[in-house]
Write an enzyme that holds these catalytic residues in place. Structure first.
Site, PDB file in Angstrom:
ATOM      1  N   HIS A   1     -15.588  -6.335   8.408  1.00 48.58           N
ATOM      2  CA  HIS A   1     -16.664  -6.708   7.481  1.00 48.58           C
ATOM      3  C   HIS A   1     -17.259  -7.998   8.012  1.00 48.58           C
ATOM      4  O   HIS A   1     -16.530  -8.927   8.382  1.00 48.58           O
ATOM      5  CB  HIS A   1     -16.054  -6.843   6.090  1.00 48.58           C
ATOM      6  CG  HIS A   1     -16.772  -7.754   5.148  1.00 48.58           C
ATOM      7  ND1 HIS A   1     -18.090  -7.589   4.827  1.00 48.58           N
ATOM      8  CD2 HIS A   1     -16.338  -8.833   4.444  1.00 48.58           C
ATOM      9  CE1 HIS A   1     -18.437  -8.543   3.970  1.00 48.58           C
ATOM     10  NE2 HIS A   1     -17.396  -9.312   3.729  1.00 48.58           N
TER      11      HIS A   1
ATOM     12  N   TYR B   1     -23.715 -10.832   0.018  1.00 48.23           N
ATOM     13  CA  TYR B   1     -23.281 -11.904  -0.882  1.00 48.23           C
ATOM     14  C   TYR B   1     -23.389 -13.244  -0.159  1.00 48.23           C
ATOM     15  O   TYR B   1     -23.432 -13.287   1.089  1.00 48.23           O
ATOM     16  CB  TYR B   1     -21.862 -11.662  -1.408  1.00 48.23           C
ATOM     17  CG  TYR B   1     -20.765 -11.673  -0.377  1.00 48.23           C
ATOM     18  CD1 TYR B   1     -20.250 -12.873   0.118  1.00 48.23           C
ATOM     19  CD2 TYR B   1     -20.206 -10.487   0.084  1.00 48.23           C
ATOM     20  CE1 TYR B   1     -19.226 -12.883   1.057  1.00 48.23           C
ATOM     21  CE2 TYR B   1     -19.187 -10.483   1.025  1.00 48.23           C
ATOM     22  CZ  TYR B   1     -18.703 -11.688   1.517  1.00 48.23           C
ATOM     23  OH  TYR B   1     -17.699 -11.703   2.446  1.00 48.23           O
TER      24      TYR B   1
ATOM     25  N   ASP C   1       1.162  12.746 -20.791  1.00 48.44           N
ATOM     26  CA  ASP C   1       1.337  13.789 -21.806  1.00 48.44           C
ATOM     27  C   ASP C   1       1.423  15.120 -21.080  1.00 48.44           C
ATOM     28  O   ASP C   1       0.668  15.390 -20.156  1.00 48.44           O
ATOM     29  CB  ASP C   1       0.233  13.759 -22.867  1.00 48.44           C
ATOM     30  CG  ASP C   1      -1.136  14.075 -22.315  1.00 48.44           C
ATOM     31  OD1 ASP C   1      -1.368  13.850 -21.102  1.00 48.44           O
ATOM     32  OD2 ASP C   1      -1.989  14.551 -23.084  1.00 48.44           O
TER      33      ASP C   1
HETATM   34  C1  LIG Z   1     -14.623 -11.330   6.079  1.00 45.55           C
HETATM   35  C2  LIG Z   1     -13.879 -11.132   4.818  1.00 45.55           C
HETATM   36  C3  LIG Z   1     -14.385 -11.616   3.645  1.00 45.55           C
HETATM   37  C4  LIG Z   1     -13.687 -11.428   2.471  1.00 45.55           C
HETATM   38  N1  LIG Z   1     -14.182 -11.972   1.327  1.00 45.55           N
HETATM   39  C5  LIG Z   1     -13.492 -11.878   0.201  1.00 45.55           C
HETATM   40  C6  LIG Z   1     -13.963 -12.525  -0.955  1.00 45.55           C
HETATM   41  O1  LIG Z   1     -14.981 -13.198  -0.920  1.00 45.55           O
HETATM   42  N2  LIG Z   1     -13.258 -12.374  -2.100  1.00 45.55           N
HETATM   43  C7  LIG Z   1     -12.130 -11.625  -2.144  1.00 45.55           C
HETATM   44  O2  LIG Z   1     -11.545 -11.518  -3.205  1.00 45.55           O
HETATM   45  N3  LIG Z   1     -11.642 -11.021  -1.054  1.00 45.55           N
HETATM   46  C8  LIG Z   1     -12.280 -11.131   0.118  1.00 45.55           C
HETATM   47  N4  LIG Z   1     -11.815 -10.515   1.239  1.00 45.55           N
HETATM   48  C9  LIG Z   1     -10.614  -9.686   1.150  1.00 45.55           C
HETATM   49  C10 LIG Z   1      -9.357 -10.523   1.158  1.00 45.55           C
HETATM   50  O3  LIG Z   1      -9.451 -11.478   2.169  1.00 45.55           O
HETATM   51  C11 LIG Z   1      -8.124  -9.695   1.394  1.00 45.55           C
HETATM   52  O4  LIG Z   1      -8.152  -8.536   0.635  1.00 45.55           O
HETATM   53  C12 LIG Z   1      -6.867 -10.488   1.063  1.00 45.55           C
HETATM   54  O5  LIG Z   1      -6.873 -11.715   1.723  1.00 45.55           O
HETATM   55  C13 LIG Z   1      -5.622  -9.723   1.477  1.00 45.55           C
HETATM   56  O6  LIG Z   1      -4.504 -10.537   1.256  1.00 45.55           O
HETATM   57  P1  LIG Z   1      -3.073 -10.041   1.732  1.00 45.55           P
HETATM   58  O7  LIG Z   1      -2.099 -11.092   1.384  1.00 45.55           O
HETATM   59  O8  LIG Z   1      -2.832  -8.665   1.254  1.00 45.55           O
HETATM   60  O9  LIG Z   1      -3.204  -9.870   3.313  1.00 45.55           O
HETATM   61  P2  LIG Z   1      -3.106 -10.932   4.458  1.00 45.55           P
HETATM   62  O10 LIG Z   1      -3.700 -12.204   4.116  1.00 45.55           O
HETATM   63  O11 LIG Z   1      -3.620 -10.243   5.682  1.00 45.55           O
HETATM   64  O12 LIG Z   1      -1.559 -11.148   4.605  1.00 45.55           O
HETATM   65  C14 LIG Z   1      -0.723 -10.178   5.167  1.00 45.55           C
HETATM   66  C15 LIG Z   1       0.339 -10.911   5.924  1.00 45.55           C
HETATM   67  O13 LIG Z   1       1.327 -10.018   6.386  1.00 45.55           O
HETATM   68  C16 LIG Z   1       1.799 -10.509   7.619  1.00 45.55           C
HETATM   69  N5  LIG Z   1       2.426  -9.404   8.321  1.00 45.55           N
HETATM   70  C17 LIG Z   1       1.909  -8.198   8.575  1.00 45.55           C
HETATM   71  N6  LIG Z   1       2.772  -7.442   9.247  1.00 45.55           N
HETATM   72  C18 LIG Z   1       3.875  -8.191   9.429  1.00 45.55           C
HETATM   73  C19 LIG Z   1       5.117  -7.962  10.078  1.00 45.55           C
HETATM   74  N7  LIG Z   1       5.398  -6.791  10.659  1.00 45.55           N
HETATM   75  N8  LIG Z   1       6.010  -8.948  10.067  1.00 45.55           N
HETATM   76  C20 LIG Z   1       5.742 -10.139   9.483  1.00 45.55           C
HETATM   77  N9  LIG Z   1       4.575 -10.424   8.882  1.00 45.55           N
HETATM   78  C21 LIG Z   1       3.661  -9.441   8.840  1.00 45.55           C
HETATM   79  C22 LIG Z   1       0.542 -11.011   8.281  1.00 45.55           C
HETATM   80  O14 LIG Z   1       0.806 -11.931   9.289  1.00 45.55           O
HETATM   81  C23 LIG Z   1      -0.222 -11.595   7.135  1.00 45.55           C
HETATM   82  O15 LIG Z   1       0.013 -12.962   6.997  1.00 45.55           O
HETATM   83  C24 LIG Z   1     -12.484 -10.691   2.448  1.00 45.55           C
HETATM   84  C25 LIG Z   1     -11.984 -10.187   3.632  1.00 45.55           C
HETATM   85  C26 LIG Z   1     -12.659 -10.397   4.816  1.00 45.55           C
HETATM   86  C27 LIG Z   1     -12.098  -9.847   6.070  1.00 45.55           C
END
Ligand SMILES: Cc1cc2nc3c(=O)[nH]c(=O)nc-3n(C[C@H](O)[C@H](O)[C@H](O)COP(=O)(O)OP(=O)(O)OC[C@H]3O[C@@H](n4cnc5c(N)ncnc54)[C@H](O)[C@@H]3O)c2cc1C
Length: 829
Positions: A224, A255, A541
């Protein structure tokens, strides 16, 4: 209470929230591992611009967003706030969008969040960079704002650490160990960590981690585009990070947010760019960080042109930096929460935005620690809601890409998802196509909404045309089909209902424990009953038909029911479950002439004396063996007739010929929905969900008085005395003002509830809307209003059911009449 040994995989905004919330509830033997550094791990949270718009069609998602705003608003890191309450503004540049903003405002009102639709002047006053000439109005939500996701991670890590939670950055999980169907621990590149519970909060890596326990996670990462301008001269000297509301221009998929004298611009207008979770760069190899791909400037050209048109001051600026950032999409746009049904102790909290993250943290913590979530209804988020085909990579990618493209689109409640279609078709499908069926889709099933071949039946009948919005995915034929069902007889394809076979010596006891009804009845009985959770919330249900001493057929709503049933199977193998949906089919034959249709075709007596209401028996219809159940969701005499899929077409042909000979038709879901609401039959997931108990939902009749020993019984007794809200029937006199569901209900100017299901009742000649209301307002005759877009529609609380309260149509002796006699029967009210 240290609680079980918990390992949380991922310290993004979701993992940090879960760690904080479970430790706040007393679990302290918690380890959070992340492959990246803390608090900016390199996942999606590390670069999210953090816009928090609370408006959502889902009550649950709005509630989670509201709670995230509240929590982040109270958090800081060394005096730096985690949330800037600048408000949110969604602007309309087309009349359709302006109408949509009114609809969205309705959701806010229904879900209890403050907001206002404002005119163009006020939009410009709120956000002075807007071009007044382009804006028709806006939706202003003062409580929206900007979350700093990395700070919020840091703040929640600190809180969790203070309660003993361990954080291990730079630990990559390579495998999840299981033993005897349960998780046993995780294997990292720096050693093993034993665990009783593993919570996968791995964001875009989720499918990779879930596959370590053999679980398919329906999630696809998509890139994105997020760009930042250089200095905008008009903003020179802005000392605060953000002063203007966060801004959405959904007509152009854009946005915006402030950052001192610059702007952040996010776009969903570009081509979908899915990425395989296996192709995400490692922390070591990533150019910037694993979740960031190089900015493809060409894809941003339209977004930049639209930006300069809407915000003329940006014409003086340049795009200075940008990313293609990865985050998760799912087939239905909702998160994936819950425990694997195959590997106990393996939980996921995936596909969650920053916006909902603290709410999700709370939901997961309640679910993990208390065994159920009491703050939110999670049925739309449950990871086990999907059918098998919905887990296929091709499906997940196709639907994920579509959801990306449609993220800001105006979506009609009945709008079917596009490709891949068709997926699941009943054996009757070729005949339905030949009859000109207009298909909508549910859980992959193609379901006729109405049949164009019935168009001639509209002539001479009074079927009012509803307002333009309600008239989409609608035809007057819907009304004609409903009326013909009540007048003569109709065939309904009910194959999309889930059918689960329950067999074994322990089957009776098992069903007794899981339901509110009595299951140990004679062979041939059918029982409408409820499954409750420990908190007496309705899990589903179902109808349970006893086909043999140790053999039952459960008619269920979907995969969540199957998952619940599976999760409660006894360990001793005394009960076996089989989902028989795909190999079987079902047709509903309903209407006052149903017996005349069936009697000559069947080898058994189907008179009232021979097969009473809510009884089942095997029979042959022509050459087709069927299981016939005498019940009906449309409130007419008739049977659900089940057979195997191979014989389905023959069953349809046999019945259809006879139905037509008696003046009947094949009818679709549009008619079905109208008829069920006239009878007050609730639909799980729409009318009632996990958060409601049977008494509130008007389903107290399904709880057998005096029954003990079933799941939820203790809580149910407590809740019985505390009914403060009721699922209530409202009628709307104006035939044009047909509402669609999720609209707020007002008492004067005070929002008091929200609509669940709605339709026009063609037999009663009124609109019908079921709504959740405070118990004191659920009094027949009470005048209320329903806010529909920008209009207030008068509605009145009605006694239910609206049609045939004496049940004479379903229970009564089938009428006999001469073939060809299609005089409508007298309607009881
Ligand atoms: C450009 C962009 C703009 C966005 N804007 C918005 C916004 O304005 N508002 C909003 O609400 N959301 C926004 N989002 C969405 C939002 O950023 C994400 O949905 C959210 O941050 C996801 O959080 P998370 O903790 O699930 O994932 P992440 O932050 O990706 O955390 C997952 C973690 O798991 C760790 N991990 C994965 N696999 C392993 C492994 N095998 N071993 C150890 N660690 C592992 C990773 O290192 C990572 O730290 C945006 C996203 C993008 C890309």
């Amino acid at each position: 209470m240290a609680g079980p040994r918990v390992v949380i995989i991922g310290a993004g905004v979701v993992g940090a929230a879960v760690a904080d919330e479970v430790s706040a509830r007393g679990w302290s033997d918690v380890t959070v591992v992340d492959q990246g550094p803390l608090p900016a791990t390199g996942g999606s949270s590390s670069h999210a611009p953090g816009l928090v718009f609370q408006t959502n069609p889902s009550r649950t998602m709005t509630g989670m967003a509201r709670d995230t705003v509240a929590k982040f608003g109270s958090l800081d890191v060394d005096g730096r706030p985690c949330f800037l309450p600048v408000g949110g503004l969604e602007v309309a540049t087309s009349p359709e969008r302006l109408a949509e903003l009114h609809r969205r405002h309705g959701w806010l009102t229904a879900w209890g969040v403050e907001g206002r639709v404002v005119g163009p002047e006020e939009c410009v006053a709120l956000h002075p960079l807007l071009d007044r000439e382009r804006v028709l109005g806006g939706l202003h939500v003062p409580g929206d704002g900007l979350a700093d996701a990395v700070l919020a991670v840091e703040a929640q890590i600190r809180a969790a650490r203070s309660r003993g939670v361990r954080f291990l950055p730079g630990h990559e999980v390579l495998d999840v160990r299981t033993a005897n169907g349960r998780v046993a621990g995780v294997v990292t590149d720096r050693g093993e960590i034993p665990a009783d519970v593993v919570v996968c909060c791995a964001g875009i890596w989720g499918p990779r981690v879930a596959r370590m326990v053999g679980m398919e996670l329906p999630l696809v990462p998509l890139a994105h585009q997020l760009a930042w301008t250089g200095p905008v001269p008009a903003l020179a000297g802005q000392a605060d990070e953000a002063v203007r509301p966060i801004l959405r221009h959904q007509d152009a998929d854009l946005y915006f947010r402030d950052r001192f004298d610059r702007l952040g611009i996010g776009s969903y207008g570009h081509r979908p760019m899915p990425v395989s979770p296996d192709a995400i760069a490692s922390v070591a190899d990533a150019e910037v960080m694993p979740s960031v791909l190089r900015f493809t400037e060409g894809d941003f050209a339209d977004a930049w042109a639209e930006t300069r048109a809407l915000l003329p001051a940006t014409r003086e600026a340049k795009i200075e930096e940008g990313i293609n950032g990865l985050f998760s999409f799912t087939p239905d746009g909702m998160p994936l929460l819950g425990e694997s049904c195959d590997v106990r102790g393996f939980w996921v909290a995936e596909a969650v935005w920053v916006t909902h993250s603290a709410g999700v943290g709370r939901a997961m913590a309640e679910w993990l620690v208390d065994g159920h979530c009491s703050s939110y209804d999670l049925h739309e988020c449950d990871v086990n809601r999907f059918e098998d085909h919905q887990l296929s990579p091709q499906y997940v990618t196709a639907r994920g890409c579509r959801n990306f493209a449609e993220v800001y689109d105006i979506i009609h409640p009945l709008q079917p998802a596009g490709e891949p279609r068709p997926l699941r078709t009943s054996p009757f499908h070729p005949r339905q196509e030949a009859l000109g069926a207009v298909f909508l889709e549910a859980s992959g099933w193609e379901r006729p909404q109405w049949y164009e071949s019935n168009a001639r039946l509209s002539a001479g009948r009074s079927v009012p045309t509803p307002n333009e919005w309600a008239a989409r995915y609608w035809s007057p034929v819907v009304g004609a089909e409903a009326l013909v069902t009540r007048e003569t007889v109709a065939l309904y394809d009910m194959s999309s209902l889930k059918r689960i076979e329950v067999t074994g010596r322990g089957a009776v006891g098992y069903l007794e424990r899981l339901t509110t009804g009595v299951m140990d009845k004679s062979v041939g009985s059918v029982t409408y009953t409820l499954m409750l959770d420990e908190d007496a919330g309705i899990r589903g249900d179902i109808t349970v038909a006893r086909l043999g001493p140790d053999r039952f057929q459960v008619g269920a709503g979907g995969n969540l029911d199957l998952d619940w049933l599976r999760g409660h199977l006894p360990d001793d193998g005394s009960v076996v479950l089989r989902d028989v949906t795909a190999g079987t089919c079902c047709v509903g034959l309903w209407g006052p002439r149903a017996l005349e249709v069936l009697a000559p075709l069947a080898d058994r007596d189907f008179s009232d004396a021979a097969l009473r209401y809510f009884r089942t028996r095997p029979a042959y219809v022509g050459p087709v063996p069927v299981t016939a159940m005498r019940l009906s969701y449309v409130g007419e005499l008739g049977w659900e007739l089940y057979t195997t899929a191979d014989l389905g077409l023959r069953l349809w042909d046999t019945l259809y010929e006879a139905v037509v000979a008696h003046g009947g038709i094949a009818a679709g879901r549009g008619a079905f929905n109208s008829l069920r609401l006239e009878k007050g039959y609730r639909a799980f997931g729409t009318d009632m969900t996990f958060e409601h108990d049977p008494y509130e939902a008007g389903l107290g009749f399904a709880v057998r008085a005096g029954k003990t020993g079933f799941v939820g019984q203790a809580a149910l007794e407590r809740r019985r005395e505390r009914v403060r809200r009721r699922l209530t029937c409202l009628t709307v006199d104006d035939p044009v003002s047909v509402v669609m569901g999720k609209e707020p209900v007002l008492d004067g100017s005070r929002p008091v509830g929200y609509v669940t299901s709605a339709a026009f009742g063609h037999t009663i000649g009124k609109g019908i809307a079921y709504a959740w209301l405070p118990a004191e307002l659920a009094v027949p005759g009470r005048e209320l209003t329903i806010r529909y877009f920008d209009r207030d529609v008068p509605a009145r609380v009605a006694e239910e059911p609206l049609f045939d309260p004496s049940m004479s149509r379903m229970r009564g002796t089938p009428r006999t009449s001469a073939p060809g006699d299609v005089t409508p029967p007298v309607v009881t009210r």
